[in-house]
Motif scaffolding. Structure first.
Motif, PDB file in Angstrom:
ATOM      1  N   SER A  56     -32.736 -11.495  -5.282  1.00 38.18           N
ATOM      2  CA  SER A  56     -33.702 -12.064  -6.212  1.00 38.18           C
ATOM      3  C   SER A  56     -34.887 -12.742  -5.526  1.00 38.18           C
ATOM      4  O   SER A  56     -36.038 -12.533  -5.929  1.00 38.18           O
ATOM      5  CB  SER A  56     -33.007 -13.036  -7.164  1.00 38.18           C
ATOM      6  OG  SER A  56     -32.225 -13.971  -6.455  1.00 38.18           O
ATOM      7  N   ALA A  57     -34.631 -13.561  -4.506  1.00 40.41           N
ATOM      8  CA  ALA A  57     -35.733 -14.270  -3.853  1.00 40.41           C
ATOM      9  C   ALA A  57     -36.718 -13.288  -3.221  1.00 40.41           C
ATOM     10  O   ALA A  57     -37.943 -13.430  -3.349  1.00 40.41           O
ATOM     11  CB  ALA A  57     -35.185 -15.239  -2.817  1.00 40.41           C
ATOM     12  N   ALA A  58     -36.193 -12.271  -2.544  1.00 40.94           N
ATOM     13  CA  ALA A  58     -37.052 -11.295  -1.892  1.00 40.94           C
ATOM     14  C   ALA A  58     -37.840 -10.477  -2.915  1.00 40.94           C
ATOM     15  O   ALA A  58     -39.032 -10.199  -2.729  1.00 40.94           O
ATOM     16  CB  ALA A  58     -36.212 -10.368  -1.016  1.00 40.94           C
ATOM     17  N   LEU A  59     -37.178 -10.102  -4.015  1.00 42.46           N
ATOM     18  CA  LEU A  59     -37.857  -9.319  -5.049  1.00 42.46           C
ATOM     19  C   LEU A  59     -38.936 -10.131  -5.735  1.00 42.46           C
ATOM     20  O   LEU A  59     -40.018  -9.622  -6.050  1.00 42.46           O
ATOM     21  CB  LEU A  59     -36.835  -8.829  -6.073  1.00 42.46           C
ATOM     22  CG  LEU A  59     -35.828  -7.797  -5.568  1.00 42.46           C
ATOM     23  CD1 LEU A  59     -34.719  -7.590  -6.595  1.00 42.46           C
ATOM     24  CD2 LEU A  59     -36.521  -6.483  -5.251  1.00 42.46           C
ATOM     25  N   LEU A  60     -38.661 -11.387  -5.995  1.00 42.95           N
ATOM     26  CA  LEU A  60     -39.630 -12.267  -6.652  1.00 42.95           C
ATOM     27  C   LEU A  60     -40.881 -12.410  -5.798  1.00 42.95           C
ATOM     28  O   LEU A  60     -42.014 -12.355  -6.311  1.00 42.95           O
ATOM     29  CB  LEU A  60     -38.990 -13.628  -6.900  1.00 42.95           C
ATOM     30  CG  LEU A  60     -39.770 -14.624  -7.756  1.00 42.95           C
ATOM     31  CD1 LEU A  60     -39.840 -14.141  -9.200  1.00 42.95           C
ATOM     32  CD2 LEU A  60     -39.105 -16.007  -7.698  1.00 42.95           C
ATOM     33  N   LYS A  61     -40.685 -12.576  -4.514  1.00 41.77           N
ATOM     34  CA  LYS A  61     -41.826 -12.718  -3.602  1.00 41.77           C
ATOM     35  C   LYS A  61     -42.579 -11.412  -3.467  1.00 41.77           C
ATOM     36  O   LYS A  61     -43.823 -11.368  -3.506  1.00 41.77           O
ATOM     37  CB  LYS A  61     -41.318 -13.185  -2.238  1.00 41.77           C
ATOM     38  CG  LYS A  61     -42.404 -13.322  -1.176  1.00 41.77           C
ATOM     39  CD  LYS A  61     -43.382 -14.432  -1.530  1.00 41.77           C
ATOM     40  CE  LYS A  61     -44.379 -14.639  -0.380  1.00 41.77           C
ATOM     41  NZ  LYS A  61     -45.379 -15.677  -0.704  1.00 41.77           N
ATOM     42  N   GLY A  65     -45.233 -12.322  -5.971  1.00 43.82           N
ATOM     43  CA  GLY A  65     -45.873 -13.324  -5.143  1.00 43.82           C
ATOM     44  C   GLY A  65     -45.449 -14.734  -5.472  1.00 43.82           C
ATOM     45  O   GLY A  65     -46.204 -15.689  -5.258  1.00 43.82           O
ATOM     46  N   LEU A  66     -44.224 -14.899  -6.010  1.00 43.50           N
ATOM     47  CA  LEU A  66     -43.741 -16.202  -6.448  1.00 43.50           C
ATOM     48  C   LEU A  66     -42.527 -16.631  -5.633  1.00 43.50           C
ATOM     49  O   LEU A  66     -41.757 -15.794  -5.146  1.00 43.50           O
ATOM     50  CB  LEU A  66     -43.360 -16.158  -7.935  1.00 43.50           C
ATOM     51  CG  LEU A  66     -44.480 -15.835  -8.927  1.00 43.50           C
ATOM     52  CD1 LEU A  66     -43.908 -15.661 -10.340  1.00 43.50           C
ATOM     53  CD2 LEU A  66     -45.548 -16.914  -8.910  1.00 43.50           C
ATOM     54  N   THR A  67     -42.368 -17.941  -5.512  1.00 49.10           N
ATOM     55  CA  THR A  67     -41.192 -18.507  -4.863  1.00 49.10           C
ATOM     56  C   THR A  67     -40.743 -19.726  -5.645  1.00 49.10           C
ATOM     57  O   THR A  67     -41.534 -20.333  -6.382  1.00 49.10           O
ATOM     58  CB  THR A  67     -41.499 -18.927  -3.417  1.00 49.10           C
ATOM     59  OG1 THR A  67     -42.550 -19.915  -3.432  1.00 49.10           O
ATOM     60  CG2 THR A  67     -41.906 -17.749  -2.567  1.00 49.10           C
ATOM     61  N   GLY A  68     -39.478 -20.078  -5.480  1.00 48.89           N
ATOM     62  CA  GLY A  68     -38.952 -21.263  -6.147  1.00 48.89           C
ATOM     63  C   GLY A  68     -37.444 -21.233  -6.146  1.00 48.89           C
ATOM     64  O   GLY A  68     -36.823 -20.196  -5.868  1.00 48.89           O
ATOM     65  N   PRO A  69     -36.826 -22.387  -6.453  1.00 40.91           N
ATOM     66  CA  PRO A  69     -35.362 -22.448  -6.531  1.00 40.91           C
ATOM     67  C   PRO A  69     -34.823 -21.444  -7.545  1.00 40.91           C
ATOM     68  O   PRO A  69     -35.399 -21.260  -8.621  1.00 40.91           O
ATOM     69  CB  PRO A  69     -35.093 -23.890  -6.961  1.00 40.91           C
ATOM     70  CG  PRO A  69     -36.315 -24.645  -6.565  1.00 40.91           C
ATOM     71  CD  PRO A  69     -37.455 -23.692  -6.713  1.00 40.91           C
ATOM     72  N   ILE A  70     -33.687 -20.820  -7.211  1.00 39.75           N
ATOM     73  CA  ILE A  70     -33.106 -19.770  -8.052  1.00 39.75           C
ATOM     74  C   ILE A  70     -31.666 -20.130  -8.380  1.00 39.75           C
ATOM     75  O   ILE A  70     -30.911 -20.582  -7.511  1.00 39.75           O
ATOM     76  CB  ILE A  70     -33.167 -18.408  -7.332  1.00 39.75           C
ATOM     77  CG1 ILE A  70     -34.624 -17.933  -7.235  1.00 39.75           C
ATOM     78  CG2 ILE A  70     -32.325 -17.357  -8.045  1.00 39.75           C
ATOM     79  CD1 ILE A  70     -34.800 -16.685  -6.397  1.00 39.75           C
ATOM     80  N   ARG A  79     -27.786  -8.395 -12.912  1.00 39.77           N
ATOM     81  CA  ARG A  79     -27.871  -9.730 -12.327  1.00 39.77           C
ATOM     82  C   ARG A  79     -29.041 -10.458 -12.988  1.00 39.77           C
ATOM     83  O   ARG A  79     -30.151  -9.935 -13.061  1.00 39.77           O
ATOM     84  CB  ARG A  79     -28.092  -9.665 -10.813  1.00 39.77           C
ATOM     85  CG  ARG A  79     -28.291 -11.053 -10.185  1.00 39.77           C
ATOM     86  CD  ARG A  79     -28.436 -10.960  -8.683  1.00 39.77           C
ATOM     87  NE  ARG A  79     -27.159 -10.658  -8.044  1.00 39.77           N
ATOM     88  CZ  ARG A  79     -26.226 -11.578  -7.764  1.00 39.77           C
ATOM     89  NH1 ARG A  79     -26.417 -12.843  -8.090  1.00 39.77           N
ATOM     90  NH2 ARG A  79     -25.098 -11.220  -7.172  1.00 39.77           N
ATOM     91  N   THR A  80     -28.798 -11.664 -13.460  1.00 40.70           N
ATOM     92  CA  THR A  80     -29.811 -12.465 -14.139  1.00 40.70           C
ATOM     93  C   THR A  80     -29.895 -13.827 -13.476  1.00 40.70           C
ATOM     94  O   THR A  80     -28.875 -14.498 -13.299  1.00 40.70           O
ATOM     95  CB  THR A  80     -29.462 -12.641 -15.633  1.00 40.70           C
ATOM     96  OG1 THR A  80     -29.315 -11.351 -16.241  1.00 40.70           O
ATOM     97  CG2 THR A  80     -30.558 -13.406 -16.362  1.00 40.70           C
ATOM     98  N   VAL A  81     -31.108 -14.229 -13.097  1.00 40.66           N
ATOM     99  CA  VAL A  81     -31.283 -15.522 -12.446  1.00 40.66           C
ATOM    100  C   VAL A  81     -32.412 -16.289 -13.110  1.00 40.66           C
ATOM    101  O   VAL A  81     -33.329 -15.705 -13.697  1.00 40.66           O
ATOM    102  CB  VAL A  81     -31.578 -15.370 -10.936  1.00 40.66           C
ATOM    103  CG1 VAL A  81     -30.465 -14.596 -10.235  1.00 40.66           C
ATOM    104  CG2 VAL A  81     -32.924 -14.706 -10.691  1.00 40.66           C
ATOM    105  N   GLU A  82     -32.325 -17.613 -13.024  1.00 40.95           N
ATOM    106  CA  GLU A  82     -33.414 -18.478 -13.477  1.00 40.95           C
ATOM    107  C   GLU A  82     -34.221 -18.907 -12.265  1.00 40.95           C
ATOM    108  O   GLU A  82     -33.662 -19.270 -11.230  1.00 40.95           O
ATOM    109  CB  GLU A  82     -32.875 -19.706 -14.201  1.00 40.95           C
ATOM    110  CG  GLU A  82     -33.965 -20.675 -14.646  1.00 40.95           C
ATOM    111  CD  GLU A  82     -33.403 -21.920 -15.313  1.00 40.95           C
ATOM    112  OE1 GLU A  82     -33.050 -21.830 -16.487  1.00 40.95           O
ATOM    113  OE2 GLU A  82     -33.314 -22.964 -14.623  1.00 40.95           O
ATOM    114  N   VAL A  83     -35.534 -18.861 -12.412  1.00 44.83           N
ATOM    115  CA  VAL A  83     -36.440 -19.263 -11.344  1.00 44.83           C
ATOM    116  C   VAL A  83     -37.241 -20.470 -11.812  1.00 44.83           C
ATOM    117  O   VAL A  83     -37.842 -20.448 -12.896  1.00 44.83           O
ATOM    118  CB  VAL A  83     -37.409 -18.117 -10.979  1.00 44.83           C
ATOM    119  CG1 VAL A  83     -38.301 -18.530  -9.824  1.00 44.83           C
ATOM    120  CG2 VAL A  83     -36.654 -16.842 -10.670  1.00 44.83           C
ATOM    121  N   ASN A  84     -37.241 -21.535 -11.027  1.00 45.27           N
ATOM    122  CA  ASN A  84     -38.012 -22.732 -11.343  1.00 45.27           C
ATOM    123  C   ASN A  84     -39.208 -22.812 -10.404  1.00 45.27           C
ATOM    124  O   ASN A  84     -39.049 -23.023  -9.200  1.00 45.27           O
ATOM    125  CB  ASN A  84     -37.136 -23.977 -11.203  1.00 45.27           C
ATOM    126  CG  ASN A  84     -36.087 -24.066 -12.292  1.00 45.27           C
ATOM    127  OD1 ASN A  84     -36.352 -24.491 -13.396  1.00 45.27           O
ATOM    128  ND2 ASN A  84     -34.865 -23.641 -11.968  1.00 45.27           N
TER     129      ASN A  84
END
Length: 375
Positions: A56-61, A65-70, A79-84
């Motif tokens: 998730s972190a790698a895909l989000l970036k 182009g986003l980063t944050g706690p997952i 797979r479902t994650v929340e991103v803050n």
């Protein structure tokens, strides 16, 4: 979830042709085929997506182009994650490495994108990737990013008559909006599709013996003998197909709807039958309190005479489908049984309340609900 391509190519249309209508007079035929049922069953027989590697972190970036706690959220398939994000926004990222996820994600993303700006309800907003797409597909991974609705799930709220009426009217407005949305993969295999229900008694062996199994058998027999032969004669369109109390939200604005993963081309009244089946709780009332939600829906989209006659049979069949599928999946995945069966006790109780109603009594209760309750 569904397959990457529409393996079921036959079209569906009821007596009212919507934006997704195709040229055929048998809207339930393709979804009731053996091939469709086997494909849909195979999808839900797969191990839940939480066993997939967390990319998730790698895909989000990479794609946004986003980063944050997952934080990982509960999910039966993908797979479902929340991103803050640092700016305070809370987002939901859904992803999967399974080929059959592509069709499902295409449907979900397109449906939610098409609902933006509609009135009378709220739905998540899909955020486009860095290249402007609704979803990403790269190196065997697909997914999409959406906003998270802020609110209280309906199952945590006090189900007052007024709230249930507002829920029903919002659901009808959602259906009106969905009828105008153009989406891909609307005919992908979905085991929750009404066309599969006549085959679900194959899963009867996983039910506990006793009154629940007996009630399920009677309800499904009624569906096969009375409801299914007439279901092609009601209006069909794109539907949410899973407006459960976990997927309907009490927000600071209108009622909200999330999780379009089971959405498909099906009878419009199916959304009402599903939502109403979940709020049958009070054994002292004919429809257990679902009267208020039904009245709210009918205040926006009046039911046809046939829809009013079929509704209780559809509600009982949906409760039975939920019981059958989730006992079966709990057997397959015992470690996830608590999450999988989160709606089962509600369905069993609701079915016990509706079980005594015959076709005429059910129709009378629906007609009375439509005419007697206004907030």
């Amino acid at each position: 979830m569904g397959v990457c391509n529409d393996v079921v190519t036959e079209g569906h249309v009821g007596h009212r042709k919507g934006s997704q209508a195709l040229d055929t007079d048998t809207p339930v035929s393709a979804a009731s085929s053996e091939a469709y049922f086997r494909a849909a069953t195979a999808i839900l027989a797969m191990r839940p997506g939480s066993s997939e590697p967390d990319l998730s972190a790698a895909l989000l970036k990479r794609h946004y182009g986003l980063t944050g706690p997952i934080a990982t959220l509960s999910s039966e398939i993908e797979r479902t994650v929340e991103v803050n994000l640092s700016d305070g926004r809370r987002l939901i990222l859904k992803m999967s490495t399974r080929p059959e996820a592509v069709g499902s994600f295409r449907f979900q993303a397109a449906a939610m994108a098409g609902l933006q700006g509609a009135a009378g309800f709220v739905a998540p907003e899909v955020l486009r990737t860095s290249n402007g797409s609704l979803m990403f597909e790269q190196e065997g991974v697909c997914g999409y990013l959406q906003t998270r609705l802020e609110g209280i799930p309906l199952h945590q709220a006090t189900p007052t008559p007024d709230l249930l009426f507002r829920t029903g009217s919002a659901l009808a407005r959602l259906d009106l909006a969905l009828d105008l949305v153009s989406v891909p993969a609307a005919h992908r295999p979905v085991l929750w599709h009404v066309g599969c229900w006549s085959r679900l008694m194959e899963l009867e062996q996983y039910l506990p013996s006793g009154t629940v199994a007996d009630s399920v058998r009677v309800a499904m027999d009624n569906y096969v003998e009375f409801v299914e032969p007439q279901i092609s004669n009601v209006a069909w369109q794109i539907t949410h197909n899973d407006p459960s109390p976990f997927n309907m939200m009490v927000t600071g604005q209108e009622m909200g709807f999330i999780d379009f993963g089971d959405g498909c081309w099906s009878p419009r009244i199916q959304d009402l039958a599903i939502a109403a089946s979940h709020v049958v709780k009070d054994p002292t009332i004919a429809l257990g309190g679902a009267e208020y939600l039904i009245a709210g829906y009918a205040s926006v989209i009046p039911l046809s005479a046939l829809e009013a006659r079929l509704l209780v049979g559809l509600m009982r069949a949906r409760q039975s489908a939920l019981i059958l599928i989730n006992y079966w999946r709990s057997h397959l995945f015992p470690a996830d049984a608590q999450y999988i069966k989160k709606n089962v006790a509600r369905a069993e109780h609701g079915l016990s309340i509706l079980a005594p109603l015959g076709v005429d009594e059910g129709e009378a209760a629906v007609l009375a609900a439509m005419s007697s309750f206004h907030p």
